[in-house]
Design a protein around this motif. Structure first.
Motif, short mmCIF file in Angstrom:
data_model
loop_
_atom_site.label_atom_id
_atom_site.label_comp_id
_atom_site.label_asym_id
_atom_site.label_seq_id
_atom_site.Cartn_x
_atom_site.Cartn_y
_atom_site.Cartn_z
N ASP A 44 0.81 -1.21 0.00
CA ASP A 44 0.00 0.00 0.00
C ASP A 44 0.84 1.27 0.00
N GLU A 70 -5.00 5.64 0.95
CA GLU A 70 -4.67 6.44 2.14
C GLU A 70 -5.42 5.92 3.36
N ASN A 71 -6.65 5.49 3.17
CA ASN A 71 -7.45 4.96 4.28
C ASN A 71 -6.93 3.63 4.81
N ARG A 72 -6.13 2.94 4.02
CA ARG A 72 -5.59 1.64 4.45
C ARG A 72 -4.25 1.77 5.17
N LEU A 73 -3.66 2.95 5.17
CA LEU A 73 -2.34 3.15 5.78
C LEU A 73 -2.46 3.64 7.21
N ASN A 74 -1.57 3.14 8.07
CA ASN A 74 -1.50 3.70 9.42
C ASN A 74 -0.64 4.97 9.37
N GLU A 75 -0.51 5.63 10.49
CA GLU A 75 0.19 6.92 10.53
C GLU A 75 1.66 6.81 10.07
N GLN A 77 3.03 4.47 8.15
CA GLN A 77 3.07 4.15 6.72
C GLN A 77 2.75 5.37 5.87
N LEU A 78 1.80 6.16 6.31
CA LEU A 78 1.41 7.36 5.58
C LEU A 78 2.57 8.36 5.53
#
Length: 97
Positions: A44, A70-75, A77-78
Motif C-alpha cells: 500500500d 490512504e485509508n488503508r495506511l496507518n500513521e 506508513q502514511l
C-alpha cells in the motif's frame, strides 16, 4: 497488451520505465498493481507513492484510488509514503522499485 491479458510480470517490466519517463497512465497502473499485488508483492505504501505521482502529473482518476489507499495506511506508513512520493515527484527516476 501484457497488462490487459493478465501477464502482470511482463506488464511490470514495461510499465516501470514508462512511469519513470513521466507517463501518468503507467504511473497509475503501477499504483494499481501495488495496491492489488499484481506482478509485485502487495504494498500500500508503494501504491500511494505511484498514485500520488500520477495525480501530480494530472491523472484525474488516480485521485480516487489514492484516497482509498490512504485509508488503508496507518500513521507511520502514511508518513513514509508521503516522503517517498515527494522524492519521486522531485526526481521521478529516483522512485523506489
Amino acid at each position: 497488451r501484457a497488462y490487459m491479458t493478465g501477464d502482470y510480470t511482463t506488464a511490470l517490466k514495461n510499465m516501470r520505465p514508462l512511469a519513470k519517463q513521466g507517463h501518468r497512465k503507467a504511473q497509475k497502473t503501477l499504483g494499481w498493481m501495488y495496491a492489488n499485488g499484481r506482478g509485485v508483492a502487495q504494498d500500500d505504501v508503494m501504491a500511494f507513492v505511484w498514485f500520488t505521482v500520477a495525480v501530480e502529473n494530472g491523472d484525474r482518476t488516480a485521485g480516487r484510488n489514492l484516497a482509498g489507499i490512504e485509508n488503508r495506511l496507518n500513521e507511520a506508513q502514511l508518513k513514509e509514503a508521503r516522503t517517498l512520493a515527494k522524492g519521486c515527484i522531485k526526481n521521478i527516476k529516483s522512485c523506489p522499485e
